[in-house]
Design a protein around this motif. Structure first.
Motif, PDB file in Angstrom:
ATOM      1  N   SER A 100       0.839  -1.205   0.000  1.00 15.18           N
ATOM      2  CA  SER A 100       0.000   0.000   0.000  1.00 15.18           C
ATOM      3  C   SER A 100       0.870   1.249   0.000  1.00 15.18           C
ATOM      4  CB  SER A 100      -0.926   0.025   1.218  1.00 15.18           C
ATOM      5  OG  SER A 100      -1.884  -0.984   1.133  1.00 15.18           O
ATOM      6  N   TYR A 101       1.931   1.216   0.799  1.00 14.62           N
ATOM      7  CA  TYR A 101       2.847   2.358   0.841  1.00 14.62           C
ATOM      8  C   TYR A 101       3.526   2.567  -0.517  1.00 14.62           C
ATOM      9  CZ  TYR A 101       6.795   5.306   1.962  1.00 14.62           C
ATOM     10  OH  TYR A 101       7.710   6.319   1.948  1.00 14.62           O
ATOM     11  N   SER A 102       4.004   1.494  -1.119  1.00 11.42           N
ATOM     12  CA  SER A 102       4.675   1.595  -2.424  1.00 11.42           C
ATOM     13  C   SER A 102       3.729   2.137  -3.491  1.00 11.42           C
ATOM     14  CB  SER A 102       5.223   0.237  -2.848  1.00 11.42           C
ATOM     15  OG  SER A 102       6.209  -0.196  -1.944  1.00 11.42           O
ATOM     16  N   ARG A 103       2.472   1.641  -3.485  1.00 13.08           N
ATOM     17  CA  ARG A 103       1.484   2.138  -4.456  1.00 13.08           C
ATOM     18  C   ARG A 103       1.180   3.612  -4.225  1.00 13.08           C
ATOM     19  NH1 ARG A 103      -0.934  -2.616  -3.199  1.00 13.08           N
ATOM     20  NH2 ARG A 103      -2.635  -1.588  -2.096  1.00 13.08           N
ATOM     21  N   ALA A 104       1.085   4.032  -2.971  1.00  9.04           N
ATOM     22  CA  ALA A 104       0.808   5.434  -2.667  1.00  9.04           C
ATOM     23  C   ALA A 104       1.946   6.322  -3.161  1.00  9.04           C
ATOM     24  CB  ALA A 104       0.595   5.623  -1.165  1.00  9.04           C
ATOM     25  N   LYS A 105       3.187   5.877  -2.965  1.00 12.89           N
ATOM     26  CA  LYS A 105       4.331   6.664  -3.452  1.00 12.89           C
ATOM     27  C   LYS A 105       4.307   6.801  -4.965  1.00 12.89           C
ATOM     28  CE  LYS A 105       8.400   5.551  -2.168  1.00 12.89           C
ATOM     29  NZ  LYS A 105       9.658   5.019  -1.645  1.00 12.89           N
ATOM     30  N   ASP A 106       3.912   5.738  -5.664  1.00 15.15           N
ATOM     31  CA  ASP A 106       3.873   5.774  -7.119  1.00 15.15           C
ATOM     32  C   ASP A 106       2.699   6.602  -7.643  1.00 15.15           C
ATOM     33  OD1 ASP A 106       6.117   4.174  -7.227  1.00 15.15           O
ATOM     34  OD2 ASP A 106       4.985   2.310  -7.555  1.00 15.15           O
ATOM     35  N   THR A 107       1.571   6.541  -6.953  1.00 18.08           N
ATOM     36  CA  THR A 107       0.345   7.178  -7.418  1.00 18.08           C
ATOM     37  C   THR A 107       0.260   8.654  -7.045  1.00 18.08           C
ATOM     38  OG1 THR A 107      -0.787   5.057  -7.208  1.00 18.08           O
ATOM     39  CG2 THR A 107      -2.179   7.016  -7.388  1.00 18.08           C
ATOM     40  N   PHE A 108       0.709   9.004  -5.848  1.00 16.36           N
ATOM     41  CA  PHE A 108       0.506  10.360  -5.321  1.00 16.36           C
ATOM     42  C   PHE A 108       1.832  11.092  -5.181  1.00 16.36           C
ATOM     43  CE2 PHE A 108      -2.950   7.704  -3.667  1.00 16.36           C
ATOM     44  CZ  PHE A 108      -4.043   8.411  -4.126  1.00 16.36           C
ATOM     45  N   ASN A 110       2.733  14.039  -5.997  1.00 17.52           N
ATOM     46  CA  ASN A 110       2.646  15.446  -5.608  1.00 17.52           C
ATOM     47  C   ASN A 110       1.667  15.697  -4.463  1.00 17.52           C
ATOM     48  OD1 ASN A 110       4.489  16.256  -7.613  1.00 17.52           O
ATOM     49  ND2 ASN A 110       2.858  16.182  -9.146  1.00 17.52           N
ATOM     50  N   ASP A 111       1.266  14.646  -3.771  1.00 16.72           N
ATOM     51  CA  ASP A 111       0.303  14.779  -2.670  1.00 16.72           C
ATOM     52  C   ASP A 111       0.787  13.915  -1.519  1.00 16.72           C
ATOM     53  OD1 ASP A 111      -1.833  15.090  -0.994  1.00 16.72           O
ATOM     54  OD2 ASP A 111      -3.313  14.231  -2.365  1.00 16.72           O
ATOM     55  N   SER A 112       1.378  14.548  -0.521  1.00 14.60           N
ATOM     56  CA  SER A 112       1.989  13.782   0.567  1.00 14.60           C
ATOM     57  C   SER A 112       0.975  13.155   1.520  1.00 14.60           C
ATOM     58  CB  SER A 112       2.953  14.668   1.362  1.00 14.60           C
ATOM     59  OG  SER A 112       2.237  15.725   1.991  1.00 14.60           O
ATOM     60  N   GLY A 113      -0.268  13.621   1.535  1.00 14.42           N
ATOM     61  CA  GLY A 113      -1.272  13.104   2.465  1.00 14.42           C
ATOM     62  C   GLY A 113      -1.453  11.597   2.391  1.00 14.42           C
ATOM     63  N   PRO A 114      -1.803  11.059   1.221  1.00 14.29           N
ATOM     64  CA  PRO A 114      -1.968   9.596   1.118  1.00 14.29           C
ATOM     65  C   PRO A 114      -0.678   8.824   1.391  1.00 14.29           C
ATOM     66  CG  PRO A 114      -3.046  10.694  -0.717  1.00 14.29           C
ATOM     67  CD  PRO A 114      -2.246  11.734   0.005  1.00 14.29           C
ATOM     68  N   ILE A 115       0.455   9.410   1.035  1.00 10.12           N
ATOM     69  CA  ILE A 115       1.735   8.742   1.293  1.00 10.12           C
ATOM     70  C   ILE A 115       1.984   8.676   2.795  1.00 10.12           C
ATOM     71  CG2 ILE A 115       4.240   8.850   0.943  1.00 10.12           C
ATOM     72  CD1 ILE A 115       3.597  10.284  -1.763  1.00 10.12           C
ATOM     73  N   ASP A 116       1.710   9.784   3.497  1.00 14.30           N
ATOM     74  CA  ASP A 116       1.875   9.806   4.952  1.00 14.30           C
ATOM     75  C   ASP A 116       0.933   8.811   5.623  1.00 14.30           C
ATOM     76  OD1 ASP A 116       3.782  11.782   4.628  1.00 14.30           O
ATOM     77  OD2 ASP A 116       2.457  13.417   5.240  1.00 14.30           O
ATOM     78  N   ASP A 117      -0.309   8.714   5.135  1.00 14.16           N
ATOM     79  CA  ASP A 117      -1.277   7.755   5.688  1.00 14.16           C
ATOM     80  C   ASP A 117      -0.776   6.321   5.519  1.00 14.16           C
ATOM     81  OD1 ASP A 117      -2.934   9.873   6.356  1.00 14.16           O
ATOM     82  OD2 ASP A 117      -4.300   9.570   4.656  1.00 14.16           O
ATOM     83  N   ALA A 118      -0.235   6.018   4.341  1.00 15.85           N
ATOM     84  CA  ALA A 118       0.276   4.675   4.081  1.00 15.85           C
ATOM     85  C   ALA A 118       1.508   4.386   4.930  1.00 15.85           C
ATOM     86  CB  ALA A 118       0.584   4.513   2.591  1.00 15.85           C
TER      87      ALA A 118
END
Length: 141
Positions: A100-108, A110-118
């Motif tokens: 989930s974290y890896s996908r969030a880094k790839d997808t977002f 320019n948006d740190s929110g979802p990356i921080d959540d993951a």
């Protein structure tokens, strides 16, 4: 008060409880009889149920808890009795959080929110492993 724990696969527990410790997304909370009605989201953690002096523990990965005037219902994304969880189970939960974290880094990008959540989800899974005495892999952040 009545306590019920269900996951998509099955009902895991239904018992009279004196208190329930919930790993809430906004912090841990203890629910006792006559608690104010509340709905909260769960974070990965250990849910503890005191029933007649015996503490039952369940590892949960997320979900919701609905606290009513008569009891509490927990709808968990995944829940396993602490006594039943194996290193293989812990590794699978950790791997899901890492993915989930890896996908969030790839997808977002320019948006740190979802990356921080993951990243928080991943850190919570590491903490769960430490709390229940099972090792987790080192997170790749």
């Amino acid at each position: 008060m009545q306590f019920d724990l269900v996951s998509p696969e099955r009902s895991l527990a239904s018992m009279e409880a004196t208190s329930v410790q919930i790993p809430g997304a906004d912090g841990d909370m203890t629910v006792m009889a006559d608690h104010a009605p509340t709905i909260t989201t769960l974070r990965p953690g250990v849910l503890k149920v005191d029933a007649s002096g015996t503490v039952h523990e369940f590892v949960v990965t997320g979900g919701f808890a609905e606290i009513g005037t008569q009891g509490i219902s927990v709808l968990a994304e995944r829940a396993v009795s602490r006594s039943d969880i194996t290193q293989t189970d812990m590794d699978a939960m950790f791997d899901e959080a890492q993915d989930s974290y890896s996908r969030a880094k790839d997808t977002f990008k320019n948006d740190s929110g979802p990356i921080d959540d993951a990243a928080k989800l991943l850190a919570d899974m590491v903490a769960v492993g430490a709390e229940i005495g099972l090792s987790t892999k080192q997170p790749s952040l």
